[in-house]
Design an enzyme around this catalytic site. Structure first.
Site, short mmCIF file in Angstrom:
data_model
loop_
_atom_site.label_atom_id
_atom_site.label_comp_id
_atom_site.label_asym_id
_atom_site.label_seq_id
_atom_site.Cartn_x
_atom_site.Cartn_y
_atom_site.Cartn_z
N CYS A 135 58.36 37.04 65.68
CA CYS A 135 58.37 35.71 65.06
C CYS A 135 57.05 34.97 65.22
O CYS A 135 56.54 34.38 64.26
CB CYS A 135 59.52 34.88 65.63
SG CYS A 135 59.59 34.81 67.44
N HIS A 248 59.06 27.33 66.70
CA HIS A 248 57.96 27.70 67.57
C HIS A 248 56.68 26.97 67.14
O HIS A 248 56.50 26.65 65.95
CB HIS A 248 57.69 29.20 67.51
CG HIS A 248 58.76 30.04 68.13
ND1 HIS A 248 59.83 29.52 68.83
CD2 HIS A 248 58.93 31.40 68.16
CE1 HIS A 248 60.60 30.51 69.26
NE2 HIS A 248 60.07 31.65 68.86
#
Length: 348
Positions: A135, A248
């Site tokens: 990711c 994130h």
């Protein structure tokens, strides 16, 4: 099962997990042309029901049998061990497996793909498998591609600030529980992380390697080089778990062969596929996890020239780890296949 009048038979493996649930949402929101949708899970989740386009779908138990014989495409997000064990079963009859685990990312016979960066790699898949990158790597390379198109990126330093979502739905629930426990003066439950995450930062994601880096940090090095088809690009990461629930963030220092002006960087970011510029420090506007949960783009801000090196551009990115960092990226790979791969073109 879900049925429509076309020939695209699709499966989700790991349907009960956080990414599996996001697959259901993304496929529906993007109106992905599913002809038949079949859900698979472990023995624990088999028999559960989930809704897709108004229909209730029951989860089947993943087994070594012929359930994938008529499946064209399988989105797999059930962990590396499951992917390794069942890859042969899933691909046996020609199903294309888009895998969200780390099991096959560095396999030379498995393309590692971010559609904004290297979509055509998905067309060459000797094992019938396409790997979704880590990711944090996905978010970073979407931004790096825009710079690399201006001047070759030679060196990248990155610090990641990764939300609980990166460790799954149970980890998100644990963070919420920890906050409640701390505020209530109770002992804190620690199971999914190395330490208490609430009101804390943990500079440790995945296992430590002999290099002193964690596996998560090494992934960003190797995966980035594979997707850019280069052995020359240097990438060094420090990955930190932070007490945000979802999304994130990354601080990135990218060195290019020639100095880039801020004007051309802004122009490149502004037209880059998959990127949204949110950068107005005077008005306190910059990407933050709290405001971007559930969004599809990678958001970039705090863009500036490095004060110490004229060839370095510094910037900050934020993206939803469960969407662009996982489910959305996989669905975008599938959309590319539908438009460009002879195996899929004509099925709709």
């Amino acid at each position: 099962m879900f049925l429509m009048q076309n020939d695209m038979r699709t499966a989700i493996v790991g349907a009960s997990g956080a990414v599996g649930q996001e697959f259901l949402r993304v496929l529906e929101e993007r109106d992905f042309p599913v002809g038949e949708l079949v859900l698979f899970g472990s023995s624990r989740s088999a028999g559960s029901y989930y809704t897709f386009k108004g229909q209730q779908l029951q989860v089947r138990q993943l087994q070594h049998n012929d359930d994938f014989k008529d499946i064209d495409l399988a989105f797999v997000s059930a962990g590396g061990g499951t992917s390794e064990e069942y890859a042969g079963t899933i691909t046996k009859y020609g199903t294309v497996m888009i895998d969200n685990s780390s099991a096959f990312r560095m396999d030379e016979n498995v393309p590692l793909v971010v559609p904004e960066v290297n979509p055509a790699d998905a067309l060459d898949r000797p094992k019938g498998i396409i790997a979704n990158p880590n990711c944090s790597t996905i978010m970073m390379v979407v931004a790096l591609k825009a710079l690399n198109d201006l001047s070759k990126v030679t060196n990248v330093q990155v610090a990641t600030y990764q939300a609980a979502s990166g460790a799954g739905a149970a980890a998100m629930a644990e963070l919420e529980q920890q906050y409640r426990q701390v505020l209530a003066g109770e002992s804190v439950t620690v199971s999914k992380f190395a330490h208490q995450l609430a009101f804390n930062l943990i500079p440790h994601i995945d296992i430590f390697k002999p290099s002193g880096y964690t596996k998560e940090e090494e992934k960003m090095f190797y995966e980035t080089r594979k997707m850019f088809h280069t052995e020359d690009m240097k990438v060094s990461a420090t990955c930190v778990r932070v007490p945000a629930l979802r999304c994130h963030s990354e601080a990135i220092w990218a060195e290019t062969e020639r100095p880039l002006s801020i004007e051309e960087v802004y122009a490149a970011f502004g037209k880059a596929e998959g990127l949204e510029v949110l950068d107005n420090p005077a008005e306190k506007q910059y990407p933050m996890p709290l405001m971007l949960s559930g969004t599809d783009s990678v958001y970039v801000g705090r863009v500036r020239k490095d004060i110490a090196n004229p060839n370095v551009t510094v910037f900050w990115v934020v993206g939803d780890q469960i969407r662009k960092g996982a489910a959305l990226n996989a669905v975008q790979i599938a959309e590319y296949l539908l438009a460009h791969d002879p195996v899929f073109v004509g099925k709709l």
